[in-house]
Design an enzyme around this catalytic site. Structure first.
Site, PDB file in Angstrom:
ATOM      1  N   THR A   1      22.486  33.617  17.983  1.00 13.10           N
ATOM      2  CA  THR A   1      22.892  32.622  18.985  1.00 13.10           C
ATOM      3  C   THR A   1      23.472  31.348  18.377  1.00 13.10           C
ATOM      4  OG1 THR A   1      20.653  31.718  19.061  1.00 13.10           O
ATOM      5  CG2 THR A   1      21.203  33.429  20.674  1.00 13.10           C
TER       6      THR A   1
ATOM      7  N   THR B   1      18.998  36.891  15.538  1.00 12.94           N
ATOM      8  CA  THR B   1      17.577  36.993  15.892  1.00 12.94           C
ATOM      9  C   THR B   1      17.297  38.221  16.731  1.00 12.94           C
ATOM     10  OG1 THR B   1      17.301  34.607  15.789  1.00 12.94           O
ATOM     11  CG2 THR B   1      15.709  35.779  17.112  1.00 12.94           C
TER      12      THR B   1
HETATM   13  N1  GLU Z   1      20.167  31.634  12.803  1.00  9.43           N
HETATM   14  C1  GLU Z   1      19.937  32.824  13.584  1.00  9.43           C
HETATM   15  C2  GLU Z   1      21.275  33.403  14.004  1.00  9.43           C
HETATM   16  O1  GLU Z   1      22.077  32.746  14.594  1.00  9.43           O
HETATM   17  C3  GLU Z   1      19.002  32.552  14.643  1.00  9.43           C
HETATM   18  C4  GLU Z   1      19.517  32.217  15.998  1.00  9.43           C
HETATM   19  C5  GLU Z   1      19.486  33.378  16.927  1.00  9.43           C
HETATM   20  O2  GLU Z   1      20.011  34.437  16.689  1.00  9.43           O
HETATM   21  O3  GLU Z   1      18.887  33.195  17.980  1.00  9.43           O
HETATM   22  O4  GLU Z   1      21.553  34.545  13.692  1.00  9.43           O
END
Ligand code: GLU
Length: 334
Positions: free
Chosen positions: A98, A19
């Site tokens: 995340t 993200t």
């Molecule tokens: N699913 C995404 C990832 O892990 C969104 C979660 C994020 O990065 O905050 O790349």
């Protein structure tokens, strides 16, 4: 002051997507796509980063971290190791989605061999969101990596003004910017660009372990089984049939195994599959021989690691030994 003390550190930023590199999706209202912004733009979005360090950027992967796999983690680990081995690099910052950040960061915490700072960072809001948290988090990650206090503490994770150890941190909220938490609390906090540490990891990590990820081209297959009322033996049996080398059983409470599941785990152990008792509870340790006859069954307990991290530790541990006693000691050591 010596030249050494005044030299700005050189920090390699390795980007993997997530993200923090996401942008709003034109085709789904209110949604966004992870992993669309390149590393140079991520760096350019942080004002004054060059005041903290000489920063270089490299795109190692560009993925939504839900698609991270062992091969991707090992690719990242190899590149990180190469950079840490170089006299030209003082620290590495890794941007990561995340959702699986805790897994990649923990694997590198166990299996990098350097004591130079390695700092993971993500964000909960995409790069083009109102009040995007990525640039602030990235600035903080570089500030931590540039600080001598980060040296020797293993892999760190910086988000939302907090500094966590990769061993403990876990994603604990689906949406909030305070999504990454540690059961025992963070190691410290950011005050402006200054990391303030209150605690340090005591479990062995990075150069203190026998593991070296740069020497591995794969990990043994390990499956996680999540216990619930009315659970059947189907998942355990399917994992054994698929050739899994170990099963992490995320049990109730202190890693309890339901009476009607016990037999399938004993059969799996008899077939040579290691059984690791973990817990689906969010915190606390699983104690050996309390909720199950671990000695009699030849099973392992996870200590306080969550099931997804236990998968990585048992996989790495099995590259060194198949001895139950030695494997158990590793859960108590790392
Ligand atoms: N699913 C995404 C990832 O892990 C969104 C979660 C994020 O990065 O905050 O790349």
């Amino acid at each position: 002051m010596s030249t050494q003390a005044t030299r700005r550190p050189t920090i390699a930023v390795l980007a993997t997507g997530g993200t923090i590199a996401g942008t709003r999706s034109p085709d789904i209202a209110g949604s966004y796509r992870a992993a669309t912004v390149g590393v140079q733009d991520l760096i350019a979005a942080v004002p004054g980063l060059d005041e903290l360090a000489d920063v270089t950027g490299e795109q190692v992967l560009q993925i939504d971290s839900v698609n991270m796999d062992d091969a991707g983690m090992l690719t990242l680990a190899r590149r990180t190791s190469q950079l840490l081995d170089s006299d030209d690099v003082d620290a590495v910052v890794i941007t990561h989605g995340t959702d699986t950040l805790e897994e990649t960061a923990y694997l590198l915490h166990l299996g990098l061999t350097s004591n130079k700072p390695v700092v993971f960072v993500g964000s909960m809001r995409p790069a083009d969101a109102l009040s995007a948290d990525g640039p602030r988090n990235l600035r903080h990650a570089v500030a931590v990596a540039a600080n001598p206090q980060a040296r020797g503490k293993g892999v760190l994770v910086v988000m939302n003004d907090e500094i966590h150890t990769a061993r403990d941190v876990t994603k604990s909220h689906t949406l909030n910017v305070a999504a990454l938490r540690s059961p025992h609390g963070p190691l410290g906090y950011m005050v402006g660009d200054a990391p303030v540490f209150y605690r340090a990891p005591v479990r062995r990590h990075t150069w203190q372990t026998p593991f070296d990820l740069s020497a591995l081209d794969g990990l043994p297959q390990v499956g996680v089984v999540y216990a619930h009322a009315s659970m059947t033996t189907a998942t355990v049996e399917a994992l054994v049939d698929s050739g899994t080398a170990a099963i992490v059983h995320a049990g109730m409470g202190n890693g309890y195994v339901s009476e009607h599941i016990s037999g399938s785990l004993m059969a799996a152990r008899a077939a040579g599959v290691h059984i690791v008792r973990a817990s689906r509870a969010a915190s606390g340790s699983v104690v050996r021989n309390i909720a199950a006859l671990d000695d009699a069954n030849g099973w392992l307990v996870v200590d306080d690691q969550n099931p997804q991290k236990a998968r990585l530790l048992i996989a790495l541990a099995m590259t060194k030994t198949q001895d139950v006693g030695e494997l158990q000691q590793m859960f108590w050591t790392y």
